[in-house]
Design an enzyme around this catalytic site. Structure first.
Site, mmCIF file in Angstrom:
data_model
loop_
_atom_site.group_PDB
_atom_site.id
_atom_site.type_symbol
_atom_site.label_atom_id
_atom_site.label_comp_id
_atom_site.label_asym_id
_atom_site.label_seq_id
_atom_site.Cartn_x
_atom_site.Cartn_y
_atom_site.Cartn_z
ATOM 1 N N ASP A 140 0.862 -1.176 0.000
ATOM 2 C CA ASP A 140 0.000 0.000 0.000
ATOM 3 C C ASP A 140 0.905 1.236 0.000
ATOM 4 O O ASP A 140 1.662 1.453 0.942
ATOM 5 C CB ASP A 140 -0.886 -0.038 1.259
ATOM 6 C CG ASP A 140 -2.041 0.933 1.163
ATOM 7 O OD1 ASP A 140 -2.178 1.587 0.104
ATOM 8 O OD2 ASP A 140 -2.794 1.039 2.142
ATOM 9 N N ASP A 155 -2.575 2.582 -6.273
ATOM 10 C CA ASP A 155 -1.625 2.633 -5.170
ATOM 11 C C ASP A 155 -1.619 1.422 -4.260
ATOM 12 O O ASP A 155 -0.930 1.428 -3.247
ATOM 13 C CB ASP A 155 -1.844 3.907 -4.348
ATOM 14 C CG ASP A 155 -3.258 3.994 -3.803
ATOM 15 O OD1 ASP A 155 -4.107 3.192 -4.236
ATOM 16 O OD2 ASP A 155 -3.503 4.843 -2.951
ATOM 17 N N GLU A 156 -2.341 0.368 -4.586
ATOM 18 C CA GLU A 156 -2.208 -0.837 -3.772
ATOM 19 C C GLU A 156 -2.400 -2.092 -4.600
ATOM 20 O O GLU A 156 -3.061 -2.070 -5.632
ATOM 21 C CB GLU A 156 -3.161 -0.820 -2.571
ATOM 22 C CG GLU A 156 -4.600 -0.589 -2.904
ATOM 23 C CD GLU A 156 -5.504 -0.671 -1.670
ATOM 24 O OE1 GLU A 156 -5.263 -1.516 -0.789
ATOM 25 O OE2 GLU A 156 -6.464 0.094 -1.607
#
Lengths: 376, 352
Positions: free
Chosen positions: B10, B104-105
């Site tokens: 993350d 973003d993850e």
């Protein structure tokens, strides 16, 4: 269950229903065809729960009954049987024994009682029209359906039974194809539906085996009863093929508003010549720069294509045109698709400026609106 | 089933971190990214802004009330996407099983990757920082749910592992709110029954869970509150081709012998195509042969249907390429690339 049947009749019957199998691993029965033997016919049914097809084939029934068998495997076996005479007999544990000449097969099936029945439904709207007409209409618009699953409302062909005519439309947001045909539609029979893309494909495949097709639908489902004659009858098929499908639920986009109204700039073209120009110019385009430019000026249409990887093409065609010099860029496939699907020799091509759509029209109420590509 | 090893990566305040990196002058100030107009909302914000109470999805005027000197940056999606691409490339050096959840993850299944998962996670974070100057947090666990919870444990720029033998103790005190799929509503209902932690929920029987949440969700909750989650890491990258092949017990000497194998292979390929989760058009078909000398050849041509005659032709041409007998034969299709949204293509406006 026990019956005798002509091998080719059996395989042609299976071929009608073959494409509709379920993909859910949890329901193996959906990979099977339901065979019901009764009164001089066997009926063959497949379904994937969204779409189901049933046909009937003549057979000599010795013992009526029902069983389901894996349809693809059965088809490949039946197609390959050595003799025209085939006998199928069901045994305990849902096994089927197929005998033909000196070959004997025992195939594992599933009990008929587990097969999900095709839905019965009250048809609120019902129409009959010639199969040839419907097939032509479908083919002239179906290429424009969207395959983008996020725009599911466009993943199908829109049928609108309106006053005095049936209109079919398909769009993927970048091009729109519309065709219509005069037809008597009583005021209480007005209605519309979106036929899912998969069903469109099956209906196109099944149409043309006889004279008439009956379409019945309500808010959730549609049924096609496709009569069988001539060739189909010789193949052992009886009466009609029945197809029932879910419809795409929702409101079809208001496509009428994107059809340009002004028609001041247009040229008459021979359909094939135009298609050839576009196709040739597109030969030098690449996946990265998939566009061609159409320029009209001084009795000339120039279609050009280019890509840094391949090079350039310039294909011209003499036309009757004395309007302003206009250049519009298009995805070549979007022009070729309708030109290929049509049958009339003469088409009218309308345009306005580089940011306005091009329109291909024919005399018989067909039109295809194609949005341009931005010119660099 | 072997014990899986899942890493959840993350990125820390991804968009805001990129903005701070690219404009060092604001790096020590509260920074929000999002709608610059008075009516917009914050897409995200950095940790300094969070200390003032700013949160993503918060209206900009509200954020300004809480933090009057908030620096507001416009969203630069293209830049974030470019960074995300670099990061995904790093993931693929460690495993092919990457499931991006957003820019973003992502989940990574490193069960088959050599080395300790803890070290792999550390190495990935190190390489992300070396490449992008951005920090990431990681969670390491035997399943996706626990990995995702764990990545939140040492945020920012940290990592945390839940080992298989620690699951029971970890779940005991874990608030139910942290469970995948348990939103404020479910949490509130559970609180009414006095259930705050997963340990308390574990006392519930299937029957009681069914009565409260329905059969399906009840069963899922039963597993989740015990730290069980069997969902696989799903690679969403669309496959480029699909094929089926067969290695023969005895090499095939003649073209006819090869021809005889085609119907079965095509039948299998057809069945596999039908099993695909969604219908995709293919634009090429191919025949692959591996000869007795282990040389492989592939012959392909454009096609959109499985036409047996066409495969026959491809087979003949491929067969002619070697004097050796055939030990393996395969048939397959190549899918058309999913059409990228073409920026130059104008669209209809159906609205209004």
């Amino acid at each position: 269950m026990k019956f005798k049947i002509n091998r080719d009749h059996f395989s042609s019957g299976l071929q009608q229903v073959l494409n509709v199998v379920g993909s859910r691993a949890t329901m193996p029965i959906l990979s099977n065809v339901l065979i019901e033997a009764k009164d001089g016919f066997i009926s063959l049914t497949t379904t994937n729960l969204d779409l189901g097809i049933r046909c009937r084939v003549v057979a000599e029934i010795q013992e009526s009954g029902a069983l389901t068998l894996p349809v693809r495997k059965l088809f490949s076996i039946v197609k390959d049987l050595p003799s025209l005479e085939v006998e199928l007999e069901s045994h305990t544990n849902h096994q089927a024994k197929i005998t033909s000449g000196t070959s004997i097969f025992r195939i594992m099936g599933i009990g008929a009682d587990e097969f999900p029945p095709l839905p019965d439904f009250a048809d609120e709207h019902s129409f009959v029209l010639p199969q040839g007409d419907l097939l032509r209409m479908l083919k002239s618009v179906s290429y424009a359906q969207s395959t983008d699953e996020t725009r599911f409302i466009m993943n199908g062909v829109y049928f609108n039974f309106e006053e005095g005519k049936l209109t079919l439309a398909a769009t993927d947001g970048r091009r729109l194809a519309v065709t219509s045909r005069e037809m008597e539609v009583s005021p209480d029979n007005l209605g519309s539906l979106i036929l899912p893309a998969k069903t469109v494909g099956e209906v196109e495949r099944l149409l043309g085996q006889g004279d008439q097709v009956r379409i019945a639908f309500n808010e959730r489902q549609v049924a096609f009863e496709i009569s069988v004659g001539g060739e189909g009858k010789e193949g052992g098929l009886s009466e009609s093929i029945y197809l029932v499908s879910k419809i795409v639920e929702g409101n079809y986009p208001n496509y009428r508003q994107v059809i340009p109204k002004e028609t001041d700039l247009h040229v008459k073209l021979n359909r094939e010549s135009f298609a050839n120009c576009v196709r040739r110019a597109a030969l030098v385009t690449s996946e990265k720069s998939n566009s061609i430019k159409v320029r009209v000026h001084d009795n000339l249409m120039e279609v050009t294509g280019s890509s840094s990887e391949v090079g350039e093409a310039n294909v011209s065609l003499a036309i009757d045109y004395s309007g302003p010099d206009v250049t519009v860029a298009f995805n070549p496939g979007f022009l070729i698709d309708p030109l290929k699907a049509l049958s009339r020799d003469e088409i009218i091509f309308e345009f306005k400026d580089e940011l306005s759509p091009g329109v291909i029209r024919t005399q018989d109420s067909f039109l295809c609106v194609v949005m341009p590509l931005r010119l660099n | 089933m072997t014990q899986r090893r899942i890493i959840h990566i993350d990125m820390d305040c991804f968009y805001a971190a990129i903005e701070c990196r690219d404009d060092p002058a604001v790096a020590d100030k509260p920074v929000g990214v999002g709608g610059s107009s008075g009516r917009g909302v914050l897409t995200t914000c950095n940790y300094i802004a969070r200390e003032y109470g700013c949160r993503s999805a918060m209206p900009v005027f509200k954020a300004r009330e809480l933090c009057p000197h908030l620096v507001l940056k416009p969203v630069r999606f293209e830049v974030y996407k470019a960074e995300a691409r670099k990061i995904r490339k790093i993931f693929r050096d460690f495993t092919d099983l990457v499931e991006p959840l957003s820019l973003d993850e992502a989940f990574l299944d490193v069960t088959e990757t050599p080395g300790y998962a803890w070290q792999i996670a550390r190495e990935i974070r190190k390489r992300i920082f070396a490449t992008t100057r951005l920090t990431a947090s990681a969670g390491i666990a035997p399943n996706k749910m626990l990995a995702k919870i764990a990545s939140d444990w040492r945020k920012p720029n940290g990592q945390f592992a839940v080992l298989p033998e620690e699951i029971a103790a970890f779940m005991e005190t874990l608030p139910v709110r942290k469970l995948w799929g348990v939103g404020p509503k479910s949490a509130a209902r559970l609180a009414e029954w006095g259930v705050e932690t997963c340990g308390q929920l574990q006392a519930w029987t299937h029957t009681r869970l069914h009565a409260a949440f329905g059969e399906k969700w009840g069963d899922t909750l039963y597993d989740l509150c015990r730290g069980r989650d069997e969902r696989p890491v799903e690679v969403s990258r669309p496959r480029k081709s699909l094929s089926t092949e067969n290695t023969f017990n005895r090499n095939l000497e003649t073209l006819d012998a090869c021809r005889a194998q085609l119907p079965t292979l095509l039948g299998d390929l057809d069945a596999d195509l039908r099993r695909q989760p969604s219908v995709r058009n293919f634009h090429k078909v191919f025949v692959k042969l591996k000869f007795a000398n282990f040389r492989t050849t592939t012959k392909e041509c454009p096609a959109t249907t499985l036409d047996e005659a066409l495969f026959q032709r491809l087979l003949e041409e491929a067969f002619e390429r070697s004097p050796h007998s055939v030990r393996l034969m395969g048939v397959g299709v190549r899918f058309a690339e999913p059409a990228l949204p073409d920026r130059d293509q104008l669209q209809f406006d159906f609205a209004s």
